[in-house]
Design an enzyme around this catalytic site. Structure first.
Site, PDB file in Angstrom:
ATOM      1  N   LYS A 236      31.188  35.551  55.515  1.00  0.00           N
ATOM      2  CA  LYS A 236      29.910  36.117  55.069  1.00  0.00           C
ATOM      3  C   LYS A 236      30.147  37.386  54.265  1.00  0.00           C
ATOM      4  O   LYS A 236      31.173  38.054  54.441  1.00  0.00           O
ATOM      5  CB  LYS A 236      29.058  36.497  56.293  1.00  0.00           C
ATOM      6  CG  LYS A 236      28.497  35.321  57.076  1.00  0.00           C
ATOM      7  CD  LYS A 236      27.660  35.820  58.245  1.00  0.00           C
ATOM      8  CE  LYS A 236      27.104  34.660  59.064  1.00  0.00           C
ATOM      9  NZ  LYS A 236      26.151  33.816  58.344  1.00  0.00           N
ATOM     10  N   ARG A 310      25.701  24.695  64.997  1.00  0.00           N
ATOM     11  CA  ARG A 310      25.421  23.278  65.264  1.00  0.00           C
ATOM     12  C   ARG A 310      26.622  22.579  65.890  1.00  0.00           C
ATOM     13  O   ARG A 310      26.474  21.635  66.649  1.00  0.00           O
ATOM     14  CB  ARG A 310      24.985  22.600  63.963  1.00  0.00           C
ATOM     15  CG  ARG A 310      26.014  22.655  62.872  1.00  0.00           C
ATOM     16  CD  ARG A 310      25.433  22.369  61.486  1.00  0.00           C
ATOM     17  NE  ARG A 310      24.646  23.484  60.961  1.00  0.00           N
ATOM     18  CZ  ARG A 310      24.001  23.460  59.805  1.00  0.00           C
ATOM     19  NH1 ARG A 310      24.027  22.363  59.058  1.00  0.00           N
ATOM     20  NH2 ARG A 310      23.327  24.513  59.394  1.00  0.00           N
TER      21      ARG A 310
HETATM   22  N1  BES Z   1      24.106  32.569  62.393  1.00  0.00           N
HETATM   23  C1  BES Z   1      23.827  32.059  61.110  1.00  0.00           C
HETATM   24  C2  BES Z   1      22.336  31.993  60.783  1.00  0.00           C
HETATM   25  C3  BES Z   1      21.622  33.319  60.721  1.00  0.00           C
HETATM   26  C4  BES Z   1      21.475  33.986  59.514  1.00  0.00           C
HETATM   27  C5  BES Z   1      21.030  33.854  61.853  1.00  0.00           C
HETATM   28  C6  BES Z   1      20.803  35.194  59.466  1.00  0.00           C
HETATM   29  C7  BES Z   1      20.354  35.056  61.796  1.00  0.00           C
HETATM   30  C8  BES Z   1      20.241  35.728  60.609  1.00  0.00           C
HETATM   31  C9  BES Z   1      24.399  30.641  60.993  1.00  0.00           C
HETATM   32  O1  BES Z   1      25.569  30.425  61.700  1.00  0.00           O
HETATM   33  C10 BES Z   1      24.722  30.415  59.554  1.00  0.00           C
HETATM   34  O2  BES Z   1      25.569  31.099  59.040  1.00  0.00           O
HETATM   35  N2  BES Z   1      24.038  29.455  58.917  1.00  0.00           N
HETATM   36  C11 BES Z   1      24.264  29.143  57.566  1.00  0.00           C
HETATM   37  C12 BES Z   1      24.306  27.643  57.433  1.00  0.00           C
HETATM   38  C13 BES Z   1      24.798  27.159  56.080  1.00  0.00           C
HETATM   39  C14 BES Z   1      26.246  27.536  55.866  1.00  0.00           C
HETATM   40  C15 BES Z   1      24.635  25.648  56.020  1.00  0.00           C
HETATM   41  C16 BES Z   1      23.112  29.725  56.745  1.00  0.00           C
HETATM   42  O3  BES Z   1      21.978  29.724  57.220  1.00  0.00           O
HETATM   43  O4  BES Z   1      23.374  30.224  55.672  1.00  0.00           O
HETATM   44 MN    MN Z   2      27.277  30.982  60.650  1.00  0.00          MN
END
Ligand code: BES
Ligand code: MN
Ligand code: ZN
Length: 458
Positions: A236, A310
Site C-alpha cells: 500500500k 477474503r
Molecule cells: N483492509 C483493506 C480494505 C480497507 C481499506 C479497509 C481502507 C479499511 C480502509 C483490504 O485488505 C484491501 O486492501 N482491499 C483492497 C482489495 C483490492 C486489492 C481488490 C482494496 O479495497 O483496495
Molecule cells: Mn489488504
C-alpha cells in the site's frame, strides 16, 4: 423549583428552547441551594426512539464530563413518563460516551485538569426496574469497550498471538476458547489463511470461542483479524497506512460480542471465530501469481496480495460450517475500500444469501443506530472471480469491488444461511458522535447482540 424563576429567565435570555444537542449551563442559579444546573436539550422527546434515548445519554455525558464531581442527572422531560428501558438507554449512552483510549498518553496536555466525572447517578421513577434494565446494557457496553480497545491498540502491541491471548481472557466470563497455531492450521489444510501470514515473523492464529447459554444448533460469527495490513508485496502507499492497524475490526467485534453475550448470560449457543494474521512484505511473503489451496480444496490464484482478508475468511468460514453446522454464519470484515466509496461511513455493506436473515440484521441496525445497507449478489458478479489458471482469483478488479469480494466469500459458504458485513467504512476511523469519541467505534457489537436478543434467544 426554588430556582425556577431564575431558570426561566436564563432560558429566555439565552434563547434556550431545549433543542436536541443544545445545553444551558447555570452556575449558582438564584433562589435555591444548587451550585450548578445544566439543562440538556432533549428535542421532541415524545417522538424519540430507543436510539434517540441512547444518544441523549451520550450528549448529556459530554456536557457533564468536565465536571470533576459526582453529578445527578434528573430525567424529567416535560409531560412524558420515562420508562425503565429509556432510563437504562440514557445510562448506556452515557457509558458509551465515557470511553477514552489513553493507554499511550504519559503526559496531560496544557490546560487539561485531568478531572473526569467521578460518578453519574440518574434519578428516575422506578429505579429498581431501571437498574435491572441497565445491567444487560452494561454487559454489552463492556463488549463494545473491548472491541474499541482492540481496534485502537497499536499494531506492534497486538499481533495475532497477543490478540489470541486477549480472546483467552474471555474464559473469565465463561466462554470456551481454543487457539490453533500455524502447525494446527497447516494440518487442516488452511493454505489460504496461512499464505497471508507467511511473510510475517509473527505466527498466525485461528481462535474459536464458544458460549453455550442454551442447547441446539449454534449461531456463528466470523471475523477478519488482519492485525496489520501493509498490502504485502502488492504494498500500500505510505499515506494513511497507519490506519491498517484497524484491519482487525471484524475480529474485534466478534470478540466483543462473545464477551457481551457471555457477560449478560444470553440464552443461546454461539460460536465466534477469528482469523488472525499479519500481512507483511518479506522474502518469504506470498507473491502475485502464487496459487494456494484452501481448506475447502478449491485453489486460488493470488492476483493482489492486498486482497488478503477474503483469503483469511475463506478458510475460517469453511472451518466454521464443517465443524459446527451453524444455524447461520455472519462474517464481519474491513474488507474493501470499495464499500467506502459506495456507502461512506454511514452504513456497513450487507451481503446475504438469505432474505430473512438480511431483514433481521437491517432491523437490528435501525434499532441500535449501527446501520447496514444491502448490496446485491448474482452469478454475473461471481463470474468476475473466475481465474484462467485456478478455481478462482482473489481480485476481480476495480468494478463492483465490494460485491466481487462478497462473491469470493460466498464460494466458501455452501447453502448455510450467511451474511457478510463489510465494515471498512464503519469499523474504524470513526467521526466523533454523541456516543463515541474513539477512533475504533466497536461497530457491530450492539447490532449483533440485538439480532440475537430479538430473534434467537430461548
Ligand atoms: N483492509 C483493506 C480494505 C480497507 C481499506 C479497509 C481502507 C479499511 C480502509 C483490504 O485488505 C484491501 O486492501 N482491499 C483492497 C482489495 C483490492 C486489492 C481488490 C482494496 O479495497 O483496495
Ligand atoms: Mn489488504
Ligand atoms: Zn485488509
Amino acid at each position: 423549583k426554588a430556582s425556577s424563576g431564575a431558570v426561566r429567565a436564563a432560558m429566555i435570555t439565552a434563547k434556550f428552547t431545549g433543542k436536541a444537542g443544545t445545553a444551558l449551563d447555570l452556575v449558582q442559579p438564584r433562589g435555591g441551594s444548587l451550585d450548578r444546573l445544566v439543562l440538556i436539550g432533549a428535542g421532541k422527546i415524545s417522538a424519540a426512539n430507543e436510539h434517540d434515548w441512547v444518544k441523549l445519554g451520550g450528549a448529556a455525558y459530554s456536557r457533564l464530563s468536565s465536571i470533576g464531581d459526582s453529578v445527578v442527572l434528573i430525567l424529567e422531560p416535560e409531560g412524558v413518563a420515562v420508562t425503565a428501558a429509556q432510563a437504562a438507554d440514557v445510562a448506556l449512552g452515557a457509558r458509551l460516551a465515557s470511553y477514552v483510549f489513553d493507554r499511550y498518553k504519559t503526559k496531560k496536555k496544557d490546560g487539561e485538569s485531568g478531572d473526569k466525572l467521578s460518578k453519574l447517578s440518574i434519578q428516575v421513577e422506578g429505579h429498581l426496574a431501571a437498574r435491572k434494565a441497565f445491567a444487560r446494557r452494561d454487559a454489552v457496553a463492556d463488549g463494545v469497550d473491548l472491541a474499541r480497545t482492540l481496534v485502537n491498540t497499536a499494531p506492534n502491541h497486538l499481533g495475532p498471538p497477543e490478540f489470541a491471548k486477549r480472546c483467552e481472557e474471555l474464559r473469565d466470563v465463561g466462554v470456551e476458547v481454543e487457539v490453533l497455531d500455524d502447525k494446527a492450521m497447516s494440518k487442516l489444510g488452511m493454505g489460504a489463511l496461512l499464505g497471508v501470514g507467511q511473510g510475517s515473523v509473527r505466527g498466525s492464529r485461528l481462535v474459536i470461542m464458544r458460549w453455550k447459554g442454551a442447547g441446539g444448533q449454534p449461531l456463528a460469527f466470523v471475523g477478519k483479524g488482519v492485525t496489520f495490513d501493509t498490502g504485502g508485496i502488492s504494498i500500500k502507499p505510505a499515506q494513511g497506512m497507519e490506519d491498517m492497524k484497524g484491519d482487525m475490526a471484524g475480529a474485534a467485534c466478534v470478540t466483543g460480542l462473545m464477551h457481551a453475550l457471555a457477560a449478560r448470560k444470553a440464552r443461546v449457543d454461539v460460536v465466534g471465530i477469528v482469523g488472525l494474521v499479519e500481512n507483511m512484505p518479506d522474502g518469504n511473503a506470498q507473491r502475485p501469481g502464487d496459487v494456494v489451496t484452501s481448506m475447502s480444496g478449491q485453489t486460488i490464484e493470488i492476483i493482489n496480495t492486498d486482497a488478503e482478508g477474503r483469503l483469511v475468511l475463506a478458510d475460517a468460514l469453511w472451518y466454521c460450517q464443517q465443524r459446527f453446522k451453524p444455524k447461520f454464519m455472519i462474517d464481519l470484515a474491513t474488507l474493501t475500500g470499495a464499500v467506502m466509496v459506495a456507502l461512506g461511513q454511514e452504513n456497513a455493506g450487507l451481503f446475504s444469501n438469505n432474505d430473512d436473515l438480511s431483514a433481521e440484521i437491517t432491523a437490528a441496525g435501525k434499532a441500535t443506530g449501527e446501520k447496514v445497507w444491502r448490496l446485491p449478489l448474482s452469478p454475473e458478479y461471481d463470474k468476475m472471480m473466475d481465474s484462467t489458471v485456478a478455481d478462482m482469483k482473489n481480485s476481480g478488479g476495480r468494478y463492483a469491488g465490494a460485491i466481487t469480494a462478497a462473491q469470493f466469500l460466498q464460494r466458501f459458504v455452501n447453502d448455510v444461511p450467511w451474511a457478510h458485513l463489510d465494515i471498512a467504512g464503519t469499523g474504524m476511523g470513526a467521526k466523533a458522535n454523541d456516543i463515541n469519541k474513539s477512533w475504533g467505534p466497536g461497530f457491530g457489537v450492539r447490532l449483533l447482540d440485538r439480532l440475537v436478543a430479538d430473534h434467537y434467544e430461548a
